[in-house]
Design an enzyme around this catalytic site. Sequence first.
Site, PDB file in Angstrom:
ATOM      1  CE1 TYR A 188      -3.725   2.613   0.702  1.00  0.00           C
ATOM      2  CE2 TYR A 188      -2.422   3.250   2.527  1.00  0.00           C
ATOM      3  CZ  TYR A 188      -3.498   3.519   1.785  1.00  0.00           C
ATOM      4  OH  TYR A 188      -4.262   4.441   1.606  1.00  0.00           O
ATOM      5  CB  VAL A 189       3.765   2.183   1.888  1.00  0.00           C
ATOM      6  CG1 VAL A 189       4.957   3.438   1.998  1.00  0.00           C
ATOM      7  CG2 VAL A 189       2.917   2.158   3.432  1.00  0.00           C
TER       8      VAL A 189
END
Lengths: 216, 216
Positions: free
Chosen positions: A131-132
């Site tokens: 996600y990052v």
Amino acid sequence: MKVLVVGANGQIGKHLVSFIQDSNSLEAKAMVRKQEQVFFFEKSGVETAVVDLEQDIERIAKAAEGVDAIVFTAGSGPHTGKDKTILIDLDGAVKTIEAAKVAGVKRFIMISSFDTRREAIQEASSSFAPYVAAKHYADEWLKSTDLDYTIIHPGLLTNDKGTGQVEAAEEVERGEIPREDVASVIVATLENEATIGKEFQIVTGNQPIKEAIKSI
Amino acid sequence: MKVLVVGANGQIGKHLVSFIQDSNSLEAKAMVRKQEQVFFFEKSGVETAVVDLEQDIERIAKAAEGVDAIVFTAGSGPHTGKDKTILIDLDGAVKTIEAAKVAGVKRFIMISSFDTRREAIQEASSSFAPYVAAKHYADEWLKSTDLDYTIIHPGLLTNDKGTGQVEAAEEVERGEIPREDVASVIVATLENEATIGKEFQIVTGNQPIKEAIKSI
């Protein structure tokens, strides 16, 4: 100023559309994924567009026609399948950026993650790292354009009632922030052109939101 | 010319290291993920470096010190978890590109997917689309650098014995190609500076590999 809210049916999105409608200078257009999400907005007189971010740039550009600003607050969230992380959080964001260019919309506000630097990908847990990374590449893509962008990096989102008080700076200590306050921050950002070309982190603090955004 | 093969323990990688060692002008350095993969290469006298692509740029740059070219043929493959698609196929590739810059290695050969255009993401099946998107962004990142890159887009990979005969062009009809032939195409690309700044698709055809690469 007419604002296309991408991800209007999300929790931040719903607060944001409502705040925009309450403001004197702004008007919302809610972009939602499914036809059944339209009624919620139409009953308050908000214009809508039904576009799935997995569709192509042209579809998004059509929704963006005639608006003055785009806020990207859509997200698969960190807990959905990782296929959606890349197709929505990264590719959906990039397609929205490209759609802004196609539609001639210069102002673009990205709701990012708290820390999307290269180092943050390395430091994240293995379940959060994808996600990052997705948010990192979406932010990088936006920064490489000549759009009038602002990137907002909120702390840990809660559903608490907004306090109206935040701390905002390029770097702040990690903390929480209610989604309602993030929506207020977005409105203050839309109303403040000095935020163009900037990115900042935001958590609950003790400065009124408008003031905090002015100090960026 | 010393060549760092990233993904040396993969199926293309193993053929590639072996072909490089057989050539007169090239020398391989095998980058592998795990210590237990080292022996396979060391027993043939091939230098190795153990680096996991989830580690940071500096680790990859250290492996790239003193080499003249990097070949990125690592991949989580289209059938692993989608978390690895973003962390290896996209972020691992970008980190390797950034490591090339840090280590001062100009020549970079990317083994991509057959079609990584924006349109290909839209047209892919939902299970394949995340992989195409990851390869799309990795290729875009590489093209935005000033590295001496070549991007190779092979057709459907098979484990058949190589035929030595291919069709190579910016656009060719979709088809199969043995991994062994892809490795030969990489060697021919390393040996031909006219491929710098180009990308091409490659499938089994009826032109000898060296000739096909010369005609790009």
